[in-house]
Design an enzyme around this catalytic site. Structure first.
Site, PDB file in Angstrom:
ATOM      1  N   ASP A 297      25.173  64.038 116.220  1.00  0.00           N
ATOM      2  CA  ASP A 297      24.335  63.078 116.943  1.00  0.00           C
ATOM      3  C   ASP A 297      25.126  62.146 117.845  1.00  0.00           C
ATOM      4  OD1 ASP A 297      21.962  64.061 115.893  1.00  0.00           O
ATOM      5  OD2 ASP A 297      22.183  62.894 114.054  1.00  0.00           O
TER       6      ASP A 297
ATOM      7  N   TYR B   6      14.050  62.678 114.015  1.00  0.00           N
ATOM      8  CA  TYR B   6      14.287  61.816 112.873  1.00  0.00           C
ATOM      9  C   TYR B   6      14.880  60.474 113.290  1.00  0.00           C
ATOM     10  CZ  TYR B   6      18.656  64.511 113.328  1.00  0.00           C
ATOM     11  OH  TYR B   6      19.761  65.147 113.805  1.00  0.00           O
TER      12      TYR B   6
END
Length: 494
Positions: A331, A416
């Site tokens: 990420d 998410y």
């Protein structure tokens, strides 16, 4: 018998009943016609209770116009009057004397004249004073009489006047522009003053000797329910002069110590002679790639860590579909700080938390802002830090609330959301915490798909995956370490 005949008989019956009622009601009284009477507007007492009625907006306006035109002095609107101006402080009903009212109510006497009581502040006079006038008769005033000496036994000195709302505003401006500016380091570093984050509450009385007009102003954090958020700073303002530019600070109180003024407080702070009650201190920021990071973390003034920061968040997926089975997210490559999302007050963080914006530059030549992307708050941990209930030789209870300081950000990356917390405890412990929420990643459910996750709908597979979180921790406990280490956290999610 047809319908028309029935209706005629019903009408005649109703008319007969109505006539009988009229006869019965008027029996024993002077002849009168029985007809609809409009209700009296003033009620059953013929308006007698109006002798106590509050002034109407029209009457109040008439009193103001009368005073403006009949006192021979200029009157400034009280909402913007300086102490050196003349103004109308208030207008209220002048309740008539009890004897007059009772003669009117019980003895058939004349109705007392309707009058107003006006309180005026005369600051623009050789001898400033407070004067009270009775103005009447209403609704069209034609006279006024001074009742000050009659009520108070003499003239009312100007320093005894109650404080107008505009004077509080003027004092607030004085504190902001002249008082707080005299201690820039203290106000910025200790109070974190930004011009709007402090609220002041005035104490009363305005002094303890005749002629005093000095008020203590207690400072609080400017949040909802500020009354229970004192910051320890109190200022005694001498606002006795009619010239606002001559107002002064008589005394300052901070954390149990008195100071002559803010200049002396600033000097003591700069020289390190002030005890500032801060258990934890740290610098914080947001890396566009890695996210939340902290530096120079101190507990009771002693550095315990040079840096604690998020470094990377990885997730590895499994599926029997090519997209799912090949997914390996890092990420940081998307930008954990870049995708930090605004925090919703009362949901993402407590309503009374302190919120801060984050500025970043990514995917553009122009910087952008993520509003309220960081929050800082104290959290009650739900169990006492210590407590004891004695029921042996004596009865007593002693306990201490266990609270912690939390700084939080939430990054939304795709499906998410990562809730990043750094938590600082009263015993010197620091916790780095992450919670994952948002939506599950999915694949189309087919074949042996249940080997790679759980069914979440008829043809939807919630794919198995594992999150790996990496932190950098550079501790300086007991001195400078010169090294750091990485800490990893793994959470498997079906």
């Amino acid at each position: 018998m047809n319908v028309k005949t029935v209706l005629i008989l019903l009408v005649l019956a109703l008319a007969t009943i109505f006539a009988l009622v009229c006869v019965l009601l008027t029996r024993g009284r002077a002849p009168s016609t029985c007809q609809h009477q409009p209700p009296e507007q003033d009620g059953a007492d013929d308006g007698q209770s109006l002798v106590f009625a509050d002034l109407t907006p029209e009457e109040l306006a008439q009193v103001v116009r009368y005073l403006q035109g009949n006192l021979g002095v200029p009157l400034v609107d009280a909402s913007r009057a300086k102490p050196s101006d003349n103004c109308i402080a208030s207008v209220d009903l002048q309740v008539p004397a009890k004897a007059e009212v009772l003669r009117f109510l019980d003895g058939g006497g004349a109705r007392p004249p309707r009058e107003a009581l006006a309180v005026l502040y005369f600051g623009n006079q050789p001898e400033p004073n407070v004067t009270e006038y009775v103005v009447g008769p209403l609704p069209t005033p034609a006279y006024h009489r001074d009742v000050t000496v009659q009520k108070y036994g003499g003239k009312v000195p100007y320093h005894r006047r109650p404080t107008l709302a505009v004077e509080y505003k003027q004092i607030a401006g004085f504190l902001k522009t002249q008082v707080f500016s005299a201690a820039p380091s203290f106000m910025h570093q200790v109070m974190e003053y930004d011009g709007a984050n402090l609220a002041a509450l005035s104490a009363a009385p305005r002094g303890f000797q005749s002629g005093d007009r000095k008020s203590w102003f207690v400072l609080f954090q400017n949040v909802s329910g500020f009354f229970v958020h004192p910051v320890g700073l109190e200022v005694l303002v001498d606002h006795s002069s009619l010239d606002i530019s001559r107002w002064a600070v008589s005394k300052v109180f901070y954390n149990g110590q008195y100071y002559r003024d803010m200049i002396q407080l600033e000097s003591a702070y700069v020289q390190g002679r002030i005890s500032v009650e801060k258990a934890w201190s740290f610098a914080f920021g947001m890396s566009v790639h890695r996210g939340l990071r902290l530096f120079d973390i101190r507990h009771k003034g002693e550095r315990v860590a040079y840096e604690i920061s998020v470094q990377e968040a990885l997730s590895v997926y499994g599926s029997n579909c090519p997209g799912g089975m090949s997914t390996r997210y890092m990420d940081g490559s998307f930008g954990i700080g870049h995708y930090t999302s605004p925090l919703v007050r009362g949901v993402d963080c407590p309503y009374l938390a302190t919120y801060r914006d984050v500025h970043y530059l990514a995917h553009s030549q122009v910087s952008r802002v993520s509003k309220s992307a960081l929050c800082i708050f104290e959290q009650n941990l739900g169990s006492p830090l210590r407590r004891h209930y004695s029921n042996l030789q004596s009865l007593y209870y002693g306990g201490l609330v266990n609270s912690a300081l939390v700084i939080r950000s939430i990054a939304t990356i795709g499906n998410y959301d990562y809730v990043w917390d750094f938590i600082f405890y009263q015993n010197g412990a620091i916790e780095g915490k992450v919670q994952a929420t948002g939506y599950a990643s999915s694949s189309f459910l087919h074949g042996d798909g249940l080997r790679y996750g759980n069914r979440v709908w008829e043809h939807t597979l919630g794919t198995v995956h594992t999150h790996s979180i990496n932190y950098k921790v550079d501790l300086d406990v007991g001195g400078r370490s010169g090294s750091s280490f990485n800490a990893c956290c793994y959470t498997g999610k079906p």
